[in-house]
Design an enzyme around this catalytic site. Structure first.
Site, short mmCIF file in Angstrom:
data_model
loop_
_atom_site.label_atom_id
_atom_site.label_comp_id
_atom_site.label_asym_id
_atom_site.label_seq_id
_atom_site.Cartn_x
_atom_site.Cartn_y
_atom_site.Cartn_z
N ASP A 6 46.43 39.79 83.16
CA ASP A 6 46.76 39.02 81.96
C ASP A 6 46.03 39.54 80.72
O ASP A 6 44.82 39.41 80.60
CB ASP A 6 46.35 37.55 82.16
N MET A 39 45.41 39.16 76.78
CA MET A 39 45.53 38.18 75.69
C MET A 39 44.84 38.70 74.44
O MET A 39 43.73 39.25 74.54
CB MET A 39 44.87 36.87 76.09
N MET A 81 57.10 31.18 82.40
CA MET A 81 55.78 30.57 82.27
C MET A 81 55.90 29.09 82.60
O MET A 81 56.74 28.38 82.02
CB MET A 81 55.24 30.71 80.84
#
Ligand code: DX5
Ligand code: ZN
Length: 221
Positions: free
Chosen positions: A37, A39, A139
């Site tokens: 992930d 970000m 998501m």
């Protein structure tokens, strides 16, 4: 068409001082992909990790790396993430002006193209992109943090997309990301998801055993 079920632990929830050990334990427990992930503090409030970490993980991990870019204008970094070892590169629909072009570029590098949709995005908005992708990530929490509770309304989107994919016979994996636990994975599988991302439920406690429990449920349900 039956889509192969795979567990994709998200290292966002791992202990980075023991990352190799934890990744090995997840693989020993049956994980077939590793979810990464990224970000940027803009598309989502948090900042996680990026290319240098991916490069290191690539060296120590034999299973495919499923890179989830929660960053704005991801087209700026496609080549970087390809070079650092992404096997699947997932970009957010909401983060791009010309999604079709970005997805095409990802594929030209010989990497699988993934498209993620946040909870506010309706499946209809991305339906026409399905022939152009290898994986869709629905998501099931608001992107940005691990350890949240899944949003039940998002399950219907998985069902809708699975029906379209089956009907047209697209070779698209359906991934769910956010809030998947041992005691609710049935909801995601029954809706049609075949790639299961899970962070906190794998990396807290006994990693190998946690993965094994997921795998067992993925075979049974
Ligand atoms: C959320 C991330 C997820 C998250 C999943 O923005 O995309 O991959 O780490 O973690 P859990 O399983 O803890 O919800
Ligand atoms: Zn993710």
């Amino acid at each position: 068409m039956k889509r192969k079920r795979r567990l994709a632990p998200s290292i966002l929830a791992a202990d980075f001082m023991h990352l190799q050990e934890q990744v090995d334990a997840a693989i020993a427990g049956g994980a077939e992909m590793l979810h990464f992930d990224v970000m940027d503090g803009v598309f989502v409030p948090a900042i996680s990790f990026g290319m240098p970490v991916l490069k290191s993980v690539k060296k120590g991990c034999a299973i495919p790396l499923d890179v989830h870019l929660m960053i704005t204008q991801p087209e700026r970094y496609v080549t970087d993430f390809v070079r650092c070892g992404a096997d699947i590169l997932t970009v957010h629909y909401e983060a791009m002006k010309q999604p079709a072009r970005v997805l095409e570029e990802i594929r030209t590098w010989g990497v699988k193209a993934g498209l993620a949709i946040s909870p506010e995005t309706a499946p209809e908005e991305v339906r026409e992109l399905l022939p152009q992708i290898d994986q869709i990530t629905v998501m099931t929490v608001r992107p940005g943090f691990g350890g949240q509770t899944y949003i039940p309304e998002c399950i219907e989107k998985v069902r809708t997309i699975a029906a379209w994919v089956d009907e047209a016979g697209y070779a698209v994996d359906i991934e769910v990301d956010g809030g998947v636990k041992h005691d609710n994975i049935d909801v995601f599988l029954e809706a049609g998801a075949n790639v299961i991302v899970t962070g906190s439920a794998v990396f807290s406690g006994d990693v190998k055993q946690n993965a094994e429990i997921f795998l067992q449920k993925m075979q049974e349900i």
